[in-house]
Design a protein around this motif. Structure first.
Motif, PDB file in Angstrom:
ATOM      1  N   GLU A   7       0.833  -1.207   0.000  1.00 55.59           N
ATOM      2  CA  GLU A   7       0.000   0.000   0.000  1.00 55.59           C
ATOM      3  C   GLU A   7       0.867   1.257   0.000  1.00 55.59           C
ATOM      4  OE1 GLU A   7      -2.766  -0.180   3.189  1.00 55.59           O
ATOM      5  OE2 GLU A   7      -3.685  -2.024   2.464  1.00 55.59           O
ATOM      6  N   SER A   8       1.939   1.214   0.772  1.00 57.65           N
ATOM      7  CA  SER A   8       2.857   2.350   0.820  1.00 57.65           C
ATOM      8  C   SER A   8       3.493   2.588  -0.544  1.00 57.65           C
ATOM      9  CB  SER A   8       3.931   2.088   1.869  1.00 57.65           C
ATOM     10  OG  SER A   8       4.904   3.086   1.826  1.00 57.65           O
ATOM     11  N   SER A   9       3.888   1.512  -1.202  1.00 62.03           N
ATOM     12  CA  SER A   9       4.482   1.610  -2.533  1.00 62.03           C
ATOM     13  C   SER A   9       3.474   2.178  -3.533  1.00 62.03           C
ATOM     14  CB  SER A   9       4.964   0.224  -2.971  1.00 62.03           C
ATOM     15  OG  SER A   9       5.293   0.229  -4.318  1.00 62.03           O
ATOM     16  N   LYS A  10       2.228   1.740  -3.392  1.00 62.06           N
ATOM     17  CA  LYS A  10       1.179   2.222  -4.275  1.00 62.06           C
ATOM     18  C   LYS A  10       0.946   3.725  -4.079  1.00 62.06           C
ATOM     19  CE  LYS A  10      -2.916   0.003  -5.973  1.00 62.06           C
ATOM     20  NZ  LYS A  10      -4.044  -0.857  -5.661  1.00 62.06           N
ATOM     21  N   LEU A  11       0.944   4.156  -2.810  1.00 66.00           N
ATOM     22  CA  LEU A  11       0.779   5.580  -2.528  1.00 66.00           C
ATOM     23  C   LEU A  11       1.953   6.385  -3.064  1.00 66.00           C
ATOM     24  CD1 LEU A  11      -0.643   5.561   1.105  1.00 66.00           C
ATOM     25  CD2 LEU A  11      -1.829   6.195  -0.986  1.00 66.00           C
ATOM     26  N   ASP A  12       3.165   5.845  -2.926  1.00 63.20           N
ATOM     27  CA  ASP A  12       4.339   6.534  -3.450  1.00 63.20           C
ATOM     28  C   ASP A  12       4.237   6.709  -4.965  1.00 63.20           C
ATOM     29  OD1 ASP A  12       5.434   6.812  -0.963  1.00 63.20           O
ATOM     30  OD2 ASP A  12       6.797   5.098  -1.163  1.00 63.20           O
ATOM     31  N   ARG A  13       3.796   5.681  -5.647  1.00 61.13           N
ATOM     32  CA  ARG A  13       3.633   5.783  -7.099  1.00 61.13           C
ATOM     33  C   ARG A  13       2.582   6.816  -7.453  1.00 61.13           C
ATOM     34  NH1 ARG A  13       3.675  -0.503  -8.470  1.00 61.13           N
ATOM     35  NH2 ARG A  13       2.068  -0.290  -6.916  1.00 61.13           N
ATOM     36  N   ARG A  18       1.247  12.070  -9.520  1.00 59.57           N
ATOM     37  CA  ARG A  18       0.581  13.359  -9.331  1.00 59.57           C
ATOM     38  C   ARG A  18       1.591  14.501  -9.480  1.00 59.57           C
ATOM     39  NH1 ARG A  18      -1.317  13.436  -4.011  1.00 59.57           N
ATOM     40  NH2 ARG A  18       0.474  14.680  -3.425  1.00 59.57           N
ATOM     41  N   ASN A  19       2.757  14.347  -8.883  1.00 58.73           N
ATOM     42  CA  ASN A  19       3.796  15.376  -9.007  1.00 58.73           C
ATOM     43  C   ASN A  19       4.256  15.529 -10.447  1.00 58.73           C
ATOM     44  OD1 ASN A  19       3.683  15.910  -6.287  1.00 58.73           O
ATOM     45  ND2 ASN A  19       5.412  14.598  -5.766  1.00 58.73           N
ATOM     46  N   ARG A  20       4.364  14.413 -11.174  1.00 58.72           N
ATOM     47  CA  ARG A  20       4.749  14.463 -12.579  1.00 58.72           C
ATOM     48  C   ARG A  20       3.705  15.233 -13.382  1.00 58.72           C
ATOM     49  NH1 ARG A  20       3.628  12.596 -17.322  1.00 58.72           N
ATOM     50  NH2 ARG A  20       1.903  11.324 -16.600  1.00 58.72           N
ATOM     51  N   ARG A  21       2.429  14.978 -13.122  1.00 61.81           N
ATOM     52  CA  ARG A  21       1.362  15.681 -13.843  1.00 61.81           C
ATOM     53  C   ARG A  21       1.363  17.175 -13.523  1.00 61.81           C
ATOM     54  NH1 ARG A  21      -3.357  11.289 -12.921  1.00 61.81           N
ATOM     55  NH2 ARG A  21      -2.770   9.874 -14.606  1.00 61.81           N
ATOM     56  N   ILE A  22       1.570  17.496 -12.261  1.00 54.57           N
ATOM     57  CA  ILE A  22       1.625  18.906 -11.865  1.00 54.57           C
ATOM     58  C   ILE A  22       2.791  19.593 -12.573  1.00 54.57           C
ATOM     59  CG2 ILE A  22       2.133  20.464  -9.927  1.00 54.57           C
ATOM     60  CD1 ILE A  22       0.541  18.474  -8.141  1.00 54.57           C
TER      61      ILE A  22
END
Length: 178
Positions: A7-13, A18-22
């Protein structure tokens, strides 16, 4: 435990994506802000990001074509100058010096002034004329090719509501070079 790492890995991705899109959205905004307003037929806000990117690509293509055209003109001027130094001709064909070109880009102005080495106009007078007519000089450069001096001045409108009356700027520049 394995589940929480997953779950942590999924959140990191998700965060990375999201940061890449921003970041991409910011880059697209920066690109669109470099394209002059008059190039957009509609408000930039009304266009999709894809449309803005396509217009930016078209604008870049036009700039590239303009650069190529100016390079050809410069090469022709160099060739003509070389010819004149051998005594065959003393001026560019069909062109009397000095020459002034004024391009209005809505929020900016480009002045190209071609003069001979013997023409003693004051460069600061050109900059003063632009400033007095409501334009702020952003950059100015010159190059000497043979017996010709090529000046290029880029200015932008100081107060966008007021603008710059390019016909008045043109008249003042004509007075200066006469």
């Amino acid at each position: 435990m394995k589940r929480s790492n997953s779950e942590s890995s999924k959140l990191d991705r998700k965060t990375v994506e999201r940061n890449r899109r921003i970041h991409m959205k910011d880059l697209c905004f920066q690109l669109a802000s470099l394209v002059p307003r008059h190039f957009f037929k509609h408000s930039k806000d009304m266009l999709s990001q894809q449309d803005q990117l396509e217009l930016a690509a078209c604008y870049i293509k036009q700039l590239r074509e303009r650069v190529e055209k100016l390079k050809r003109v410069q090469e022709q001027a160099i060739t003509t100058t070389r010819t004149s130094s051998s005594g065959m001709t003393s001026m560019m064909i069909g062109m009397r010096l000095p020459v002034v070109e004024l391009r209005d880009f809505g929020s900016g102005i480009e002045v190209v002034l071609i003069s001979g080495l013997n023409k003693n106009f004051m460069f600061y007078e050109v900059i003063t004329a632009l400033s007095e007519e409501g334009a702020e000089v952003v950059s100015a450069s010159y190059s000497t090719v043979g017996d010709k001096v090529f000046h290029t001045i880029h200015a932008q409108v100081r107060i966008s509501r007021v603008g710059v009356e390019t016909s008045r700027v043109w008249e003042r520049l004509q007075e200066l070079i006469s």
